[in-house]
Design an enzyme around this catalytic site. Sequence first.
Site, PDB file in Angstrom:
ATOM      1  N   HIS A 185       0.851  -1.205   0.000  1.00 21.06           N
ATOM      2  CA  HIS A 185       0.000   0.000   0.000  1.00 21.06           C
ATOM      3  C   HIS A 185       0.875   1.239   0.000  1.00 21.06           C
ATOM      4  O   HIS A 185       1.868   1.318   0.715  1.00 21.06           O
ATOM      5  CB  HIS A 185      -0.960   0.012   1.187  1.00 21.06           C
ATOM      6  CG  HIS A 185      -0.312  -0.221   2.524  1.00 21.06           C
ATOM      7  ND1 HIS A 185       0.067  -1.476   2.965  1.00 21.06           N
ATOM      8  CD2 HIS A 185       0.032   0.633   3.510  1.00 21.06           C
ATOM      9  CE1 HIS A 185       0.604  -1.375   4.157  1.00 21.06           C
ATOM     10  NE2 HIS A 185       0.615  -0.111   4.515  1.00 21.06           N
ATOM     11  N   HIS A 210       0.951   5.082   0.896  1.00 19.10           N
ATOM     12  CA  HIS A 210       0.266   6.132   1.665  1.00 19.10           C
ATOM     13  C   HIS A 210       0.372   7.451   0.902  1.00 19.10           C
ATOM     14  O   HIS A 210       1.473   7.843   0.494  1.00 19.10           O
ATOM     15  CB  HIS A 210       0.950   6.356   3.018  1.00 19.10           C
ATOM     16  CG  HIS A 210       0.906   5.207   3.974  1.00 19.10           C
ATOM     17  ND1 HIS A 210       0.018   5.157   5.017  1.00 19.10           N
ATOM     18  CD2 HIS A 210       1.649   4.084   4.067  1.00 19.10           C
ATOM     19  CE1 HIS A 210       0.221   4.043   5.720  1.00 19.10           C
ATOM     20  NE2 HIS A 210       1.212   3.378   5.165  1.00 19.10           N
TER      21      HIS A 210
HETATM   22  P1  AMP Z   1       1.683   0.290   7.425  1.00 21.74           P
HETATM   23  O1  AMP Z   1       1.522  -1.187   7.133  1.00 21.74           O
HETATM   24  O2  AMP Z   1       2.464   0.559   8.680  1.00 21.74           O
HETATM   25  O3  AMP Z   1       2.236   1.065   6.248  1.00 21.74           O
HETATM   26  O4  AMP Z   1       0.279   0.917   7.706  1.00 21.74           O
HETATM   27  C1  AMP Z   1      -0.932   0.244   7.608  1.00 21.74           C
HETATM   28  C2  AMP Z   1      -1.998   1.303   7.526  1.00 21.74           C
HETATM   29  O5  AMP Z   1      -3.240   0.671   7.284  1.00 21.74           O
HETATM   30  C3  AMP Z   1      -2.149   2.118   8.831  1.00 21.74           C
HETATM   31  O6  AMP Z   1      -1.978   3.501   8.519  1.00 21.74           O
HETATM   32  C4  AMP Z   1      -3.551   1.790   9.274  1.00 21.74           C
HETATM   33  O7  AMP Z   1      -4.197   2.878   9.861  1.00 21.74           O
HETATM   34  C5  AMP Z   1      -4.223   1.385   7.980  1.00 21.74           C
HETATM   35  N1  AMP Z   1      -5.365   0.471   8.144  1.00 21.74           N
HETATM   36  C6  AMP Z   1      -5.386  -0.705   8.789  1.00 21.74           C
HETATM   37  N2  AMP Z   1      -6.605  -1.280   8.699  1.00 21.74           N
HETATM   38  C7  AMP Z   1      -7.374  -0.423   7.980  1.00 21.74           C
HETATM   39  C8  AMP Z   1      -8.730  -0.434   7.538  1.00 21.74           C
HETATM   40  N3  AMP Z   1      -9.548  -1.451   7.836  1.00 21.74           N
HETATM   41  N4  AMP Z   1      -9.181   0.607   6.813  1.00 21.74           N
HETATM   42  C9  AMP Z   1      -8.365   1.643   6.513  1.00 21.74           C
HETATM   43  N5  AMP Z   1      -7.079   1.710   6.893  1.00 21.74           N
HETATM   44  C10 AMP Z   1      -6.579   0.695   7.617  1.00 21.74           C
END
Ligand code: AMP
Length: 139
Positions: free
Chosen positions: A99, A101
């Site tokens: 993903h 950001h």
């Molecule tokens: P990272 O893997 O550290 O890059 O970040 C994972 C991101 O996914 C975090 O910013 C979370 O807030 C976001 N996240 C996790 N679950 C959900 C969800 N169900 N809907 C939207 N965002 C999510």
Amino acid sequence: MEDCIFCKIIRGEIPAFKVYEDEAVFAFADINPISQGHTLVIPKRHAENLWEIPEKDLCSVLSAAKRIAGAMKKALNPAGIACLQLNGRGVNQVVMHYHLHLMPRLEGTPELPVTTWELKPGDMDEIKKTAEKISAALP
Ligand code: AMP
Ligand code: ZN
């Protein structure tokens, strides 16, 4: 992927605030936003990280990110937009589905923590050797 939370969002099994969708890409609001408008752009085909994602899907994600960044500029008039993408638990990747950001920073709001590291000059010899080491390992 069966148990992947982002695959579940793509399949509609978990709710999400959709921002964008095409045949290869899905984008939705992060529910723990670091800033107003914080959005995640993901490939529909499951891949864990930058090493795994097929180039074609990566291009689709980046094309979509460019469109979404344009929409953010129009809708939110941000002072800037930070793009961040984590690979591996060692750098705090939490959801193991690639993903990107997109984090807009609106005028008058605090600086984003991910953009405020201190610049300190490194050891030039070490920098040179490491750059050569990476370069020599290219396929
Ligand atoms: P990272 O893997 O550290 O890059 O970040 C994972 C991101 O996914 C975090 O910013 C979370 O807030 C976001 N996240 C996790 N679950 C959900 C969800 N169900 N809907 C939207 N965002 C999510
Ligand atoms: Zn997945």
